[in-house]
Write an enzyme that holds these catalytic residues in place. Sequence first.
Site, short mmCIF file in Angstrom:
data_model
loop_
_atom_site.label_atom_id
_atom_site.label_comp_id
_atom_site.label_asym_id
_atom_site.label_seq_id
_atom_site.Cartn_x
_atom_site.Cartn_y
_atom_site.Cartn_z
CG ASP A 195 -21.89 -26.35 -23.92
OD1 ASP A 195 -22.78 -26.34 -23.05
OD2 ASP A 195 -21.63 -27.35 -24.61
CB CYS B 283 -25.26 -30.24 -25.15
SG CYS B 283 -24.48 -29.61 -23.64
CG HIS C 22 -22.53 -32.44 -28.33
ND1 HIS C 22 -22.90 -31.91 -27.13
CD2 HIS C 22 -22.25 -33.74 -28.07
CE1 HIS C 22 -22.86 -32.82 -26.19
NE2 HIS C 22 -22.46 -33.94 -26.73
CG ASP D 251 -25.31 -25.32 -25.58
OD1 ASP D 251 -25.04 -24.43 -24.74
OD2 ASP D 251 -24.83 -26.46 -25.54
CG HIS D 252 -27.76 -25.37 -22.45
ND1 HIS D 252 -26.90 -25.31 -21.37
CD2 HIS D 252 -27.33 -26.42 -23.21
CE1 HIS D 252 -26.00 -26.27 -21.48
NE2 HIS D 252 -26.22 -26.95 -22.59
#
Length: 368
Positions: free
Chosen positions: A13, A53, A104, A293-294
Site C-alpha cells: 500500500d 486505496c 479494504h 494499489d498505488h
Amino acid sequence: MKDRPNVLLICADHWAAAYLGVAGNTAIQTPGLNELSLCGTRFTNAYSECPVCIPARRTLMTGQTPRSHGDRIFNDTLTMPDVITLAQTFRDHGYQADAVGKLHVHPQRDRIGFDSVLLDDEGRPQWGVQDDYDIYLGDIGYAGRQFDHGLSNNQYYYRPWHLPEETHATNWAARNMARIIKRRDPTKPAFWYLGFRAPHPPLVPPQSYLDLYRDLDIDEPYMGEWARDTESLPFAITAVRSRMNLYSPKQFVGAKRAFYALCTQIDHQIRYLIGTLRLEGLLDNTIICFTSDHGDMLGHHGMVAKRVFYEASANVPIILLGTRDNPPLPEGSVDDRLIGLQDVMPTMECRANASWPGSTGVLIIKEC
C-alpha cells in the site's frame, strides 16, 4: 489437479514503481524484490487506474476499471459489485483461496470469494468490527494498543514502532501467510493473497529498520518547473500541496527514511515467504506477483500521498515470477508495455490455466 501451479499475489500500500533498488533507486534497500525481478519480469509502465486505496483494490480483485466497478473516488461504504472476483474464479476452478492482511472492502468481513480471510484493516472501529490483527494483539496482552504510537494514518510524522518487533502488522501478516502455506490442502492448488498495509502511514517501522537508514543519504524529491509557479496551480493541486507544508525539509527527510524502512521490512518478510515456499517444496511450482494499489508522491512536486495522476502516485510496481517450467518471459526481463491493475486478474488466471473461460482479457503476458 494438485500439479497445477499455486499463485501468491502480494499487494503493498503506497509503494510506487520507483521505490525499488532494481529500478535505479540507490537510497532504498529492497534485496528481495531486486532478486525476484532478476528471476522474473518487472513491468515498468504499470499504472493504478484510480490511485487511491479502495478503487484500486476493487480493480485488482475484479479485473474491472473504476468506471465499471463503480468507485472512482474512495467510497468506503460501497459493497463489492455483483461479479465473480479473482478469489472466486480460482475457487470455481478447484483452488483453495486464502487471504491475509488488508482487503479494504465493505462490509469488512466480506470474504469476496476467499475460503478464509485473516483481516488486518487498520482497526477502522467505526464499522463495529474487530479485525484479526486486533484480536491477535489482545491475545498476547496488548489489547487496543496498536495505535499507542499516537500517529495519524494520513500524515508523515514518524517514530519507531512502540511494541515488540514481532507484533508489527507487517510481521504478523507474513507469519500468518507462512502458516497458511504450511497448512494448505495437499490435494488442491492454492491461491494466496497477502495484503500488506505498509508503507501506508502511520510511519512506525521497528527501530531495527530505522537503524538501517541512519547513515544513508536519502534521495531528494524532484520539482517540475510547472510546480514552482505556485500562483498558477489549479486549486486541486494547491489543496494536495497544503499537506506538505506541515513538515520542514529536515523533518520530511526523516519521514522518508521511515517510509523506506517500512518498505525494507516488507521486502525482508517477502524473502521469508520465499524461503517458506522453498522449504515446503512449492517454489518451483508457484506463480508470484508483487504489486501495490498505488504509490506515494513523497514530496515530489511538493505533494505527499496519492489521488493524483503523477508518476509517483499512479505508477506501481508489478513483478511477475512464473513457475520453473513456465516462465512468463526470460529471467530478468524488463517489460515496458502499458498495463494496469485490471490486467492482474486475467493474467493470474491465464498463467495458472490458460483454458479457463474468461481468461482472454488484456493480458500482461502475450502467451500463456
